[in-house]
Design a protein around this motif. Structure first.
Motif, short mmCIF file in Angstrom:
data_model
loop_
_atom_site.label_atom_id
_atom_site.label_comp_id
_atom_site.label_asym_id
_atom_site.label_seq_id
_atom_site.Cartn_x
_atom_site.Cartn_y
_atom_site.Cartn_z
N SER A 241 0.84 -1.19 0.00
CA SER A 241 0.00 0.00 0.00
C SER A 241 0.88 1.25 0.00
CB SER A 241 -0.91 0.00 1.24
OG SER A 241 -1.56 1.23 1.36
N SER A 242 0.82 1.98 -1.11
CA SER A 242 1.62 3.20 -1.24
C SER A 242 0.68 4.39 -1.39
CB SER A 242 2.55 3.09 -2.45
OG SER A 242 3.41 4.21 -2.53
N ILE A 243 -0.19 4.55 -0.38
CA ILE A 243 -1.20 5.61 -0.46
C ILE A 243 -0.86 6.79 0.45
CG2 ILE A 243 -3.04 4.02 -1.11
CD1 ILE A 243 -3.99 4.05 1.79
N GLY A 244 0.37 6.81 0.97
CA GLY A 244 0.82 7.99 1.68
C GLY A 244 1.33 7.74 3.08
N TYR A 245 2.28 8.58 3.46
CA TYR A 245 2.78 8.60 4.83
C TYR A 245 1.89 9.56 5.63
CZ TYR A 245 7.31 6.91 2.89
OH TYR A 245 8.31 6.21 2.26
N LYS A 246 1.98 9.49 6.95
CA LYS A 246 1.28 10.51 7.73
C LYS A 246 2.08 10.82 9.00
CE LYS A 246 -1.82 7.71 10.62
NZ LYS A 246 -3.22 7.53 11.04
N SER A 247 1.99 12.08 9.42
CA SER A 247 2.67 12.50 10.64
C SER A 247 1.87 12.05 11.86
CB SER A 247 2.83 14.02 10.65
OG SER A 247 3.64 14.43 9.58
N LEU A 248 2.58 11.95 12.98
CA LEU A 248 1.96 11.52 14.23
C LEU A 248 2.23 12.58 15.31
CD1 LEU A 248 3.26 7.82 14.16
CD2 LEU A 248 0.98 8.61 13.50
N PRO A 249 1.32 12.74 16.26
CA PRO A 249 1.59 13.69 17.35
C PRO A 249 2.65 13.14 18.30
CG PRO A 249 -0.49 12.54 17.73
CD PRO A 249 0.00 12.10 16.38
N ILE A 250 3.49 14.02 18.84
CA ILE A 250 4.51 13.54 19.79
C ILE A 250 4.31 14.12 21.18
CG2 ILE A 250 6.31 13.10 18.07
CD1 ILE A 250 7.60 15.77 19.00
N ASP A 251 3.36 15.06 21.33
CA ASP A 251 3.15 15.68 22.63
C ASP A 251 1.67 16.05 22.75
OD1 ASP A 251 2.98 17.65 24.77
OD2 ASP A 251 5.17 17.69 24.70
N PRO A 252 0.99 15.54 23.77
CA PRO A 252 -0.46 15.80 23.90
C PRO A 252 -0.79 17.27 24.12
CG PRO A 252 0.40 14.71 25.86
CD PRO A 252 1.49 14.68 24.85
N LEU A 253 0.18 18.07 24.54
CA LEU A 253 -0.08 19.49 24.79
C LEU A 253 0.00 20.34 23.52
CD1 LEU A 253 1.92 19.95 28.14
CD2 LEU A 253 -0.51 19.50 27.82
N LEU A 254 0.50 19.75 22.42
CA LEU A 254 0.60 20.49 21.17
C LEU A 254 -0.64 20.27 20.32
CD1 LEU A 254 4.28 19.77 20.08
CD2 LEU A 254 3.36 21.97 20.83
#
Length: 489
Positions: free
Chosen positions: A355-368
């Motif tokens: 599946s090459s339908i895209g990368y995605k960013s992930l949150p690293i801090d719940p306060l952001l």
């Protein structure tokens, strides 16, 4: 002369730091009186942001924190092994890392080893540039079966990303289906079909090379939900597929109905790409090309107007045996055309689905702040919304789009926004901040020992040495433990 932060910079050679360039800040030059910026992520976005900051303002100090012991992000772990020219940008990044006002701290996981809030306390500004480390899911039944992989993981496997070193994909089937028609999809197709003589001269990892040498895959289909006019890859990547030794293209003529007329009205880059697709699919091949195709042992082809509905399991339900595709029609035209299911489906037997339908960013801090739908940090020109002193660049800012050049411009824009805020006073740099001197004790207390750039150079030298012994440009270290061992030897 009225002594100020600027004066510390204009006359840096008049006295050594120990003699004290003492003014309103009471600190030595390039120390506490300098604006301090922390960048999270040592990929292209991080380095381009650092480069622009350092070049544009002569007092700013930049520290780059990276989760892995090694820098360069997707340039190291995402660029295809047979595209070494794209990796030349590492030379520029190295110059930035070696600058007197830039420091690299690898093996530091921001969000775990140190929080963003702690970085904010130590630095005048924090720039989040950690990219897109997650995978977009297809959202269809069967996608968790053995034999189904995200392209990001597959690319990470053959490029030596420690997170993916144990992937060990099963290449014993005849047909592989790649979902998505961007450059990454074509990279994967090319790696699956390339002759070993080509691959063994690259920096592809030896375990990947060994597995590919035993591969039984002879047919790769590259599937997209829309048509030839909406394909997302570049002409360079398609041309590489057309010219790949020991392969022949296999297209469906009906997919190109009406395209020859429609292509006359589109911009030149899209027109050239579409004309190459038309020629490959429909033109009678030259005698030389016909000879190549007749001898080819492997096949590749685009399949248009298809979307995944379900990955079908083998009879024992243990692994993928086929993929069911919805047949689509287009509504609208050009880049904005949308795919609409017709109600028809077709099943394609295959043992490997990527599946090459895209990368995605992930949150690293719940306060952001984080927009989980778009998988980005909400921002205005790189300024993180509702969070003073925090910025973002790269894919975390825009989503996973574009090439390295796009990321460069995107990152320069963020750096410019940050510098504007310094100059306008929107970002207060008048008070002293400790920078890394405030973070290092926290890391020590938590048992984290950062890898500096000189330590990375030991890893670099070891990889090159191992590569030379094997006739390759480098042989990458595949585990964090091994990287750390070499870095600290």
């Amino acid at each position: 002369v009225r002594h100020s932060v600027r004066t510390c910079l204009l006359f840096p050679l008049l006295s050594a730091p120990s003699a004290g360039c003492v003014g309103v800040c009471g600190r030595a030059p390039f120390s506490s009186c300098s604006p301090k910026v922390c960048i999270v992520g040592a990929g292209p976005a991080g380095f381009y942001t650092a480069q622009h900051l350092i070049k544009s303002r002569q007092d700013v100090e930049v520290d780059i924190y990276e989760r892995l012991p090694v820098p360069f992000g997707l340039v190291r772990f995402g660029v295809a092994p047979d595209h070494p020219e794209v990796k030349n940008v590492i030379n520029t990044f190295t110059q930035t890392a070696q600058h007197s006002r830039c420091s690299f701290y690898g093996n530091v996981n921001v969000g775990t080893d140190v929080s963003v809030k702690e970085l904010q306390q130590a630095y005048h500004a924090v720039v989040l540039s950690y990219g897109a480390e997650g995978n977009r899911r297809m959202g269809v039944p069967g996608e968790d079966l053995a034999g189904v992989h995200a392209a990001k993981d597959f690319v990470g496997w053959y490029n030596g990303l420690p997170d993916n070193r144990k992937l060990h994909p099963d290449l014993s089937c005849e047909t592989a289906v790649i979902l998505g028609q961007g450059n990454v999809a074509l990279d994967v197709a090319r790696i699956l079909l390339s002759p070993m003589d080509m691959l063994k001269k690259t920096d592809i990892t030896q375990p990947a090379l060994d597995l590919l040498a035993e591969s039984r895959i002879r047919r790769v289909l590259i599937v997209g939900r829309r048509g030839p006019m909406q394909i997302a890859c570049t002409i360079k990547e398609v041309r590489e597929m057309v010219n790949l030794p020991d392969t022949r293209p296999e297209m469906v003529a009906a997919d190109f109905k009406g395209i020859a007329e429609a292509v006359k009205e589109v911009p030149r880059p899209r027109k050239r790409l579409t004309e190459l697709l038309l020629k490959t699919a429909l033109d009678v091949p030259t005698e030389k090309e016909q000879e190549k195709r007749s001898k080819a042992s492997r096949v590749w082809g685009f399949r248009f107007f298809r979307s995944p509905v379900e990955v079908l399991p083998a009879p024992d339900l243990s692994r993928a045996a086929a993929i069911r595709l919805a047949v689509n029609r287009l509504e609208g035209s050009g880049e904005g055309a949308s795919a609409v299911p017709t109600g028809e489906v077709e099943d394609v037997p295959c043992g490997l689905v990527i599946s090459s339908i895209g990368y995605k960013s992930l949150p690293i801090d719940p306060l952001l702040p984080f927009d989980s739908r778009k998988a980005i940090v909400p921002n205005t020109m790189g300024r993180v919304q509702k969070t003073a002193g925090v910025y973002c660049s790269g894919w975390l800012k825009t989503g996973p789009t574009g090439v390295i050049g796009t990321t460069m411009n995107n990152s320069f824009d963020t750096a410019r926004a940050l510098l504007e805020d310094m100059d306008s006073g929107a970002l207060d740099v008048s008070s002293a901040k400790p920078g890394s001197q405030g973070v290092t004790p926290l890391l020590e207390k938590r048992g984290v020992k950062p890898v500096e750039f000189s330590d990375w150079e030991k890893i670099d030298n070891e990889e090159i040495k191992r590569g030379v012994a094997m006739g390759k440009p480098r042989e990458k270290l595949l585990s964090v433990d091994e990287m750390l061992h070499v870095a600290r030897t």
